[in-house]
Scaffold this motif. Structure first.
Motif, short mmCIF file in Angstrom:
data_model
loop_
_atom_site.label_atom_id
_atom_site.label_comp_id
_atom_site.label_asym_id
_atom_site.label_seq_id
_atom_site.Cartn_x
_atom_site.Cartn_y
_atom_site.Cartn_z
N GLU A 119 0.85 -1.30 0.01
CA GLU A 119 -0.05 -0.09 -0.04
C GLU A 119 0.77 1.33 0.02
O GLU A 119 0.63 2.35 -0.75
CB GLU A 119 -0.85 0.07 1.11
N GLN A 174 2.33 1.49 -3.47
CA GLN A 174 1.31 2.21 -4.40
C GLN A 174 0.93 3.76 -4.13
O GLN A 174 1.00 4.32 -5.07
CB GLN A 174 0.01 1.12 -4.07
N ILE A 175 0.76 4.04 -2.82
CA ILE A 175 0.96 5.52 -2.73
C ILE A 175 1.97 6.26 -3.07
O ILE A 175 1.66 7.28 -3.47
CB ILE A 175 0.58 5.65 -1.23
N SER A 176 3.11 5.68 -2.89
CA SER A 176 4.22 6.44 -3.44
C SER A 176 4.38 6.56 -5.02
O SER A 176 5.21 7.31 -5.34
CB SER A 176 5.60 5.59 -2.81
N ARG A 179 1.30 6.06 -6.93
CA ARG A 179 0.28 6.45 -7.63
C ARG A 179 -0.15 7.95 -7.59
O ARG A 179 0.01 8.39 -6.60
CB ARG A 179 -1.03 5.90 -7.02
N GLY A 192 -2.57 10.69 -6.46
CA GLY A 192 -3.53 10.65 -5.33
C GLY A 192 -5.00 11.08 -5.99
O GLY A 192 -5.89 10.50 -5.40
#
Length: 414
Positions: free
Chosen positions: A238, A241-243, A245, A247
């Protein structure tokens, strides 16, 4: 009454203390819980036969636990009467308590007929569990007159009693004491060994329980570690993915594009596979923001991004937000001609999006610049920046030519 003795009696014949093992609570245990009755009977019978003496193991009330071994006919006749049996039991209780109190075997004239009887208490783990009685063959000063008198007292057949008395095998008091010493040694060792076995059995049981608990703990620990590892892996995924993707749209961000597009390009070049990219830009997006506000602009970006992501092959093609309202679609193993066909489908999907914001219907279009490389033999010195710049050039050409259109061509150097 059953009694719990804090200390195991000293064996004065052996000259040392009985070994004390791990304490075991035996207060509610009977001797038959420790020994099989048939084993006790076999041991008692063998002792009586070898020593030519009557023998019985009784409880603390004087009741026989085993069947009498080598009992004389005289005593058998006495015990057939209620009064005689009561006195025999009383005598057994008294002998057992005397022996236990003195911490050694005791003998006395029985409180019934008057023959010499002896008792060795069986004490296991400090608990007085039974008495081992011997006797009958050492008659002391009992004579025929006493036999007749006692037979009348208890209501036994005098003639039978006399006949049985005359046929008895008699031993001396000294020989009787020697047999008693042997009995005490035997009873004592039985108590020690049985308590030791119980202690070992308890320790084995505790060890098995400990091993079971250890196994359960190990299994639970392994499950916990697996669960925590899975949770950690999910959390790391996660975070990853956050890093990478965006936002707002959920597409890959510019950082991911900069890291992974060069790798895709190098892989295609190494294996001589075709690769194409599509640069997509939403037409007149500034007008959307100015007319409906930036929240509406965000809504449009998310809807267009979703349409783009649904238009390509999962786990092969990927979409990134290049900046603002501009998106980059990377198509490995795809020729420029195929990329153009795909772009036509995507252009229509964007144009047909059913957009509604604040109860107002709207629509948007997008322009596309397609570039790539089909034949690597002709362009060995081509770089990923060249393809990226080429698609950007074709995109601006599409916008200059009126927007909502596709321009394409091979990657070319400036």
């Amino acid at each position: 009454k059953r009694k719990n003795y804090c200390a195991i009696p000293r064996d004065k014949h052996l000259g040392h203390d009985i070994m004390e093992f791990q304490k075991i609570d035996l207060k509610d245990t009977n001797i038959t819980d420790i020994f099989r009755l048939e084993d006790l009977q076999q041991l008692q019978d063998a002792f009586s036969k070898a020593n030519n003496i009557a023998s019985t193991i009784t409880d603390l009330e004087g009741n026989a636990i085993t069947e009498p071994s080598s009992h004389t006919t005289v005593c058998a006749l006495v015990r057939k009467t209620k009064k005689g049996l009561d006195k025999c039991r009383k005598s057994g209780r008294t002998l057992g308590l005397m022996s236990l109190k003195q911490e050694q075997p005791s003998y006395m004239k029985c409180q019934s007929l008057g023959f010499f009887d002896a008792a060795a208490p069986i004490v296991i783990g400090g608990i007085h569990m039974a008495n081992w009685l011997i006797g009958q063959n050492c008659i002391g000063d009992v004579d025929e007159d006493r036999i007749v008198c006692y037979a009348e007292e208890i209501g036994a057949d005098k003639e039978q009693m006399l006949q049985a008395f005359r046929q008895m095998t008699v031993i001396s008091e000294e020989e009787f004491k020697q047999k008693l010493d042997f009995l005490w040694l035997l009873a004592h060792q039985i108590a020690v060994l049985s308590y030791r076995n119980l202690s070992y059995k308890k320790m084995v049981t505790l060890l098995e329980k400990s091993q079971l608990r250890l196994k359960e703990y190990k299994d639970n620990l392994e499950k916990t570690v697996k669960l925590r590892t899975r949770e950690l892996t999910q959390a790391l995924d996660e975070i990853k993915q956050i890093s990478v993707r965006d936002g707002l749209t959920g597409c890959y961000n510019r950082r991911y594009i900069n890291e992974h597009f060069p790798k895709e390009f190098s892989r295609a070049k190494r294996y001589k596979n075709p690769i194409s990219i599509i640069m997509c830009d939403i037409d007149f997006f500034k007008k959307v923001n100015d007319t409906y506000g930036h929240q509406c602009g965000d809504y449009v970006l998310k809807e267009v991004a979703l349409a783009l992501q649904l238009s390509f092959r999962k786990d092969i093609d990927w979409v990134g937000r290049y900046g603002g309202e501009e998106f980059l679609i990377v198509l490995p193993f795809t020729s420029i001609r195929s990329a153009v066909i795909i772009s036509e489908r995507v252009k229509k999907a964007v144009q047909d999006l059913p957009l509604e914001y604040d109860k107002k219907q709207m629509s948007v279009t997008a322009s596309f610049g397609v570039s790539g490389m089909d034949q690597w033999d002709l362009s060995e010195d081509l770089t990923w920046e060249t393809i990226l710049n080429s698609s950007d050039i074709y995109l601006y050409k599409a916008k200059d030519e009126g927007r909502n259109r596709i321009e394409f061509g091979p990657a070319m150097k400036k």
